[in-house]
Design a protein around this motif. Sequence first.
Motif, mmCIF file in Angstrom:
data_model
loop_
_atom_site.group_PDB
_atom_site.id
_atom_site.type_symbol
_atom_site.label_atom_id
_atom_site.label_comp_id
_atom_site.label_asym_id
_atom_site.label_seq_id
_atom_site.Cartn_x
_atom_site.Cartn_y
_atom_site.Cartn_z
ATOM 1 N N THR A 33 52.133 1.252 101.364
ATOM 2 C CA THR A 33 53.310 0.439 101.059
ATOM 3 C C THR A 33 53.876 0.869 99.714
ATOM 4 N N CYS B 200 66.773 4.647 101.767
ATOM 5 C CA CYS B 200 65.482 4.906 102.391
ATOM 6 C C CYS B 200 64.547 5.490 101.341
ATOM 7 N N THR C 221 60.505 6.590 105.925
ATOM 8 C CA THR C 221 60.453 5.190 106.337
ATOM 9 C C THR C 221 61.192 5.005 107.655
ATOM 10 N N GLU D 273 63.765 -0.306 108.365
ATOM 11 C CA GLU D 273 63.641 -0.599 106.936
ATOM 12 C C GLU D 273 64.724 0.075 106.108
ATOM 13 N N ASN D 274 65.475 0.982 106.682
ATOM 14 C CA ASN D 274 66.439 1.775 105.921
ATOM 15 C C ASN D 274 67.802 1.109 105.839
ATOM 16 N N TYR E 110 58.605 -0.834 101.410
ATOM 17 C CA TYR E 110 58.682 0.055 102.563
ATOM 18 C C TYR E 110 57.265 0.423 102.996
#
Length: 364
Positions: free
Chosen positions: A94, A114, A129, A133-134, A154
Amino acid sequence: MKKLIGLALTAFVACTIFAGCASKATETVEVPETPSVEVTAETGEIAHPRLYTFDLIDAGTTCTIPYNQYGPNYQLSIDFWKRTKADRPKVGDTVKICFKGTVDKDMSVLYAGCLADTSAAASYWTVLTSDSENNKQIATDIKADTPIEFTYTYTLVNEPKGGLSFVLVYDYAEQPAEYPKLNESVSLTFERVTDSTDTVAEKGGNSVPVGPQIYNVAIEKYAAFFEIQTNHPWINGAQDMSLISNYEGYVDITNAFGGNLPQAGDTIHVTWKASGDTNIPEIRCRLVDRSAAANWWTELSFNSAEKEPLVDYSLVTDVVKGQPFETSVDLPVAVTPEEQVVITMYYDYDAEAPIGPSIFKIVR
């Protein structure tokens, strides 16, 4: 290299935009507390998966988001690879990114694009990622000099090979029409939110320098004797020894930085005390990375994707054969090196008055 970057960035801006984090002022995403490191008793190694935390201020108090012709968009990649030297990130780890600061212009939106590996080892662009999440919105309806803040985590789905960059972006092709494009660069001024992970310090080593650094490097410490040689051009994959491009030499100063290579935004103050065996009107220089990881030649004194033509720096003028000289120059680091820092020195070949190669020796 430009073609590779162009393809990668085009792929990047085509990602689906996640709009669920929109905010009209400041966007902060709550992050659950996670232990940063857990050391395995048997080996003394740090266990994975783990948490890395990075504050953007450690890229410099002020940064500019430049125009990216390959997007096209405005994009800034902030690399924290240097801080993971002693414990590289792996899939499943993470990465927590913290940002607090202001911009110098009003703008409709700013995105956290990202995490990406922009190194040569990753073909200059590998997204680390997931799409979900981007492209988070940091904030919308942003006012100049009004603080904004963003904290997000992320999870790495691809393992970085040579870089770990957080990407800020705006004005890309698929940006929603409700957010008008700014069509110019902005500068960000950061405030510290937290301390960044420093894996070298975690293992008891010297901490990575924080913020822009000025390094003092004396060339004579790394090249007591040094030759600027005849440089023959490469034509169709072979050097044509009948032609002369210029006269060029290299001084590797990688060991000058105590194991922590300089990063973009730093300055290298170069000094040189020597004497040469040839009269030379001017010797120019710049910084390069000539390692395999940098595809054997990456300019460090300027960003080839942002600034043309090539930038040269005058190192010394009016060199007289056999006469000692002392000189200095400040060389900016515009691109973070992959593995090596080399000072390239050179002077031109003039068919009417060829100078020839030169040998320099230390002056004590």
